[in-house]
Scaffold this active site. Structure first.
Site, PDB file in Angstrom:
ATOM      1  N   TYR A   1      19.121  -4.186   2.519  1.00  0.00           N
ATOM      2  CA  TYR A   1      19.482  -2.757   2.515  1.00  0.00           C
ATOM      3  C   TYR A   1      20.825  -2.627   3.245  1.00  0.00           C
ATOM      4  CZ  TYR A   1      14.379  -2.389   1.792  1.00  0.00           C
ATOM      5  OH  TYR A   1      13.078  -2.559   1.355  1.00  0.00           O
TER       6      TYR A   1
ATOM      7  N   PRO B   1       5.830   4.554  -2.899  1.00  0.00           N
ATOM      8  CA  PRO B   1       4.597   5.354  -2.974  1.00  0.00           C
ATOM      9  C   PRO B   1       4.806   6.728  -3.600  1.00  0.00           C
ATOM     10  CG  PRO B   1       5.443   5.323  -0.726  1.00  0.00           C
ATOM     11  CD  PRO B   1       6.241   4.312  -1.505  1.00  0.00           C
ATOM     12  N   LEU B   2       6.028   7.256  -3.479  1.00  0.00           N
ATOM     13  CA  LEU B   2       6.275   8.587  -4.049  1.00  0.00           C
ATOM     14  C   LEU B   2       6.939   8.486  -5.428  1.00  0.00           C
ATOM     15  CD1 LEU B   2       7.432  10.447  -0.794  1.00  0.00           C
ATOM     16  CD2 LEU B   2       5.214  10.600  -1.952  1.00  0.00           C
TER      17      LEU B   2
ATOM     18  N   SER C   1       9.759   7.293  -6.359  1.00  0.00           N
ATOM     19  CA  SER C   1      11.156   7.757  -6.234  1.00  0.00           C
ATOM     20  C   SER C   1      11.268   9.284  -6.212  1.00  0.00           C
ATOM     21  CB  SER C   1      12.008   7.176  -7.371  1.00  0.00           C
ATOM     22  OG  SER C   1      11.954   5.772  -7.332  1.00  0.00           O
TER      23      SER C   1
HETATM   24  P1  NAP Z   1       9.635   6.364  -2.495  1.00  0.00           P
HETATM   25  O1  NAP Z   1       9.065   6.308  -1.130  1.00  0.00           O
HETATM   26  O2  NAP Z   1       8.721   6.321  -3.666  1.00  0.00           O
HETATM   27  O3  NAP Z   1      10.530   7.689  -2.666  1.00  0.00           O
HETATM   28  C1  NAP Z   1      11.325   8.129  -1.621  1.00  0.00           C
HETATM   29  C2  NAP Z   1      12.257   9.214  -2.132  1.00  0.00           C
HETATM   30  O4  NAP Z   1      11.532  10.392  -2.469  1.00  0.00           O
HETATM   31  C3  NAP Z   1      13.228   9.649  -1.046  1.00  0.00           C
HETATM   32  O5  NAP Z   1      14.360   8.800  -0.955  1.00  0.00           O
HETATM   33  C4  NAP Z   1      13.599  11.060  -1.478  1.00  0.00           C
HETATM   34  O6  NAP Z   1      14.558  10.944  -2.540  1.00  0.00           O
HETATM   35  C5  NAP Z   1      12.252  11.562  -2.039  1.00  0.00           C
HETATM   36  N1  NAP Z   1      11.441  12.226  -0.995  1.00  0.00           N
HETATM   37  C6  NAP Z   1      10.793  11.645   0.057  1.00  0.00           C
HETATM   38  N2  NAP Z   1      10.136  12.562   0.785  1.00  0.00           N
HETATM   39  C7  NAP Z   1      10.334  13.743   0.185  1.00  0.00           C
HETATM   40  C8  NAP Z   1       9.908  15.064   0.466  1.00  0.00           C
HETATM   41  N3  NAP Z   1       9.112  15.340   1.491  1.00  0.00           N
HETATM   42  N4  NAP Z   1      10.315  16.053  -0.374  1.00  0.00           N
HETATM   43  C9  NAP Z   1      11.098  15.799  -1.440  1.00  0.00           C
HETATM   44  N5  NAP Z   1      11.545  14.574  -1.751  1.00  0.00           N
HETATM   45  C10 NAP Z   1      11.173  13.552  -0.947  1.00  0.00           C
HETATM   46  O7  NAP Z   1      10.736   5.210  -2.732  1.00  0.00           O
HETATM   47  P2  NAP Z   1      11.601   4.296  -1.752  1.00  0.00           P
HETATM   48  O8  NAP Z   1      12.059   5.042  -0.554  1.00  0.00           O
HETATM   49  O9  NAP Z   1      12.622   3.652  -2.592  1.00  0.00           O
HETATM   50  O10 NAP Z   1      10.542   3.204  -1.272  1.00  0.00           O
HETATM   51  C11 NAP Z   1       9.865   3.307  -0.022  1.00  0.00           C
HETATM   52  C12 NAP Z   1      10.222   2.188   0.910  1.00  0.00           C
HETATM   53  O11 NAP Z   1       9.641   0.972   0.439  1.00  0.00           O
HETATM   54  C13 NAP Z   1      11.723   1.873   0.992  1.00  0.00           C
HETATM   55  O12 NAP Z   1      12.412   2.732   1.851  1.00  0.00           O
HETATM   56  C14 NAP Z   1      11.700   0.446   1.460  1.00  0.00           C
HETATM   57  O13 NAP Z   1      11.575   0.391   2.861  1.00  0.00           O
HETATM   58  C15 NAP Z   1      10.454  -0.115   0.781  1.00  0.00           C
HETATM   59  N6  NAP Z   1      10.762  -0.892  -0.444  1.00  0.00           N
HETATM   60  C16 NAP Z   1      10.501  -2.214  -0.420  1.00  0.00           C
HETATM   61  C17 NAP Z   1      10.744  -3.013  -1.531  1.00  0.00           C
HETATM   62  C18 NAP Z   1      10.429  -4.479  -1.473  1.00  0.00           C
HETATM   63  O14 NAP Z   1      10.878  -5.235  -2.357  1.00  0.00           O
HETATM   64  N7  NAP Z   1       9.674  -4.940  -0.500  1.00  0.00           N
HETATM   65  C19 NAP Z   1      11.273  -2.449  -2.708  1.00  0.00           C
HETATM   66  C20 NAP Z   1      11.530  -1.080  -2.717  1.00  0.00           C
HETATM   67  C21 NAP Z   1      11.261  -0.311  -1.590  1.00  0.00           C
HETATM   68  P3  NAP Z   1      15.445  12.187  -3.093  1.00  0.00           P
HETATM   69  O15 NAP Z   1      15.704  13.100  -1.949  1.00  0.00           O
HETATM   70  O16 NAP Z   1      16.659  11.501  -3.640  1.00  0.00           O
HETATM   71  O17 NAP Z   1      14.619  12.795  -4.183  1.00  0.00           O
END
Ligand code: NAP
Length: 327
Positions: free
Chosen positions: A60, A207-208, A210
Site C-alpha cells: 500500500y 467486506p463492504l 468497495s
Molecule cells: P471495503 O472495505 O470493501 O470498502 C471500503 C470502501 O467503502 C471505502 O474505501 C469507502 O470508499 C467506502 N466506505 C467505507 N465506509 C463507508 C461508510 N461508512 N459510508 C460510505 N462509504 C464507506 O474495501 P477495501 O478498503 O479495499 O478493503 C478493506 C481492507 O482489506 C483494505 O483496507 C486492506 O487493509 C485489506 N485488503 C487486503 C487485501 C489482501 O490481499 N490481503 C486485498 C484488499 C484489501 P468510497 O468512499 O470511495 O466509496
C-alpha cells in the site's frame, strides 16, 4: 460496546472484532488523489473510537501506508492495539515479483518494523503465495522471527486451501486473510470451516464490496473508465441488481436498530462464527467513526438469518458459481 474482543489463532494477540483496513492510507498506487492528512486522520479516528486492529501492508503505497500508520499510532499506547502488516512483493529486479523466500521475508519484516517505527508486529502476513517456495519453509522463517519477539502471530493471505494446509504443516499459522463478503461467499463452504476447525482466525477483506454494501448506491450508478469500480462485476448486471435487491432487505433491519446499512452488515460479519475480525477500509475519518459504531449493534438470530437469506443468491453452488453470476 457490545461485541467482545477476539484472540488471533492460538496466540494471545487480542483485538476488537472490528479493525481498520488502511489501503487508502498512503496507498497512492491503489487510489488516485489520496492526501496524507486524510490517512493520518483515518487511523487516529479508528483508534479514538475503539478500533483495536490496524491492517496495513508494504505494497500500500510501497511503504508509505506503513509510514503513515506508524506516525498516527505513536500518539497511542502501543500495547493498547494490534498491528498487522504484510509482505511478499519483491521489487529488486525493477518490477514486482512475488517472493516467499525465507531470507527475503526476514528482511521484509525488518523493513516493515523500521517504517512502522515499532519493535514488534502483532500479525505478519505473507501477502501472496509465490510458485516456488515450499510454504512450510516460508512460514518457518516467520516462526523464527516469532521466537525472536519480532512478530506475535503468523498469517497468510490469498492462499488456496491446499496452500494453507501446506503452510500450516507444523501448526504455526494463526490467521488467514482473504476476500469474503456477503457478495463473495466462495470460502464459506470449505476454507472457512477448515480454519475454524484448526483454530486459525479468518479475516475477510473487501467486506463492504468497495462501498456497495454500505447501501449508498441506487439503480443508476456509473463510474468513469479510470475508476476500478467500472470494471468490478459487482457493479454490473446481473450482480448489481441482485445486490441492490438484497440490500433493500437489510434496510428495515438497519432502521429498527437505528443503524446504517454499513453498520448492520459489519455487525453481521462480527456475529458470523467463521469470522474473527472484519477490516473495512475508508477514505475519510467520518466513515471510520461511523463504522466503529457497528461495535454497538447486536443483531437478533432472526435478523442474522434474514440477512444471510437475502444474500443467498451469492452463495457458491456445487458447480463453483453463484446464482447471481451470469450463465
Ligand atoms: P471495503 O472495505 O470493501 O470498502 C471500503 C470502501 O467503502 C471505502 O474505501 C469507502 O470508499 C467506502 N466506505 C467505507 N465506509 C463507508 C461508510 N461508512 N459510508 C460510505 N462509504 C464507506 O474495501 P477495501 O478498503 O479495499 O478493503 C478493506 C481492507 O482489506 C483494505 O483496507 C486492506 O487493509 C485489506 N485488503 C487486503 C487485501 C489482501 O490481499 N490481503 C486485498 C484488499 C484489501 P468510497 O468512499 O470511495 O466509496
Amino acid at each position: 460496546m457490545t461485541h467482545t474482543n477476539v484472540k488471533i489463532g492460538k496466540t494471545d494477540v487480542e483485538t476488537t472484532p472490528l479493525g481498520l483496513g488502511t489501503n487508502a492510507v498512503g496507498g497512492y498506487n491503489l487510489f488516485p488523489n489520496l492526501k496524507d492528512e486524510d490517512g493520518l486522520n483515518l487511523v487516529t479516528a479508528g483508534l479514538n473510537h475503539g478500533i483495536r486492529l490496524l491492517d496495513t501492508a508494504f505494497v500500500y503505497g510501497l511503504g508509505h501506508s506503513e509510514e503513515l500508520v506508524g506516525q498516527a499510532m505513536h500518539n497511542f499506547d502501543r500495547h493498547s492495539f494490534a498491528l498487522a502488516t504484510k509482505g511478499a512483493q519483491d521489487f529488486s529486479t525493477g518490477e514486482q515479483v512475488i517472493n516467499n523466500d525465507p531470507a527475503f521475508l526476514t528482511q521484509q519484516v525488518d523493513a516493515s518494523l523500521q517504517r512502522l517505527n515499532t519493535d514488534y508486529l502483532d500479525i505478519y502476513y505473507i501477502h501472496f503465495p509465490d510458485k516456488q517456495t515450499p510454504k512450510a519453509e516460508a512460514v518457518g522463517a516467520l516462526q523464527r522471527l516469532r521466537e525472536q519477539g519480532k512478530i506475535r502471530a503468523i498469517g497468510v493471505s490469498n492462499f488456496s486451501l491446499a496452500q494453507v494446509k501446506a503452510a500450516n504443516a507444523d501448526g504455526y499459522v494463526d490467521v488467514v486473510e482473504d476476500e469474503f463478503s456477503l457478495l463473495h461467499r466462495d470460502h464459506e463452504a470449505d476454507l472457512m470451516p477448515y480454519l475454524r476447525d484448526h483454530q486459525i482466525s479468518f479475516v475477510p477483506y473487501f467486506p463492504l464490496a468497495s462501498g456497495l454494501l454500505t447501501g449508498k448506491y441506487d439503480q443508476d450508478v456509473t463510474f468513469p473508465a479510470d475508476d476500478i469500480r467500472s470494471q468490478i462485476s459487482d457493479f454490473q448486471e446481473p450482480r448489481y441488481g441482485q445486490a441492490l435487491k438484497a440490500i433493500a432487505k437489510v434496510k428495515p433491519i438497519a432502521a429498527a436498530h437505528q443503524a446504517t446499512v454499513a453498520q448492520t452488515i459489519l455487525a453481521w460479519y462480527m456475529q458470523n462464527p467463521l469470522i474473527s475480525v472484519v477490516i473495512p477500509g475508508a477514505k475519510r475519518a467520518a466513515q471510520v467513526t461511523a463504522n466503529a459504531q457497528a461495535l454497538d449493534v447486536t443483531l437478533s438470530a432472526s435478523d442474522y438469518q434474514t440477512i444471510d437469506a437475502a444474500f443467498a443468491a451469492f452463495k457458491v453452488t456445487a458447480n463453483g458459481k453463484s446464482l447471481a453470476d451470469p450463465d
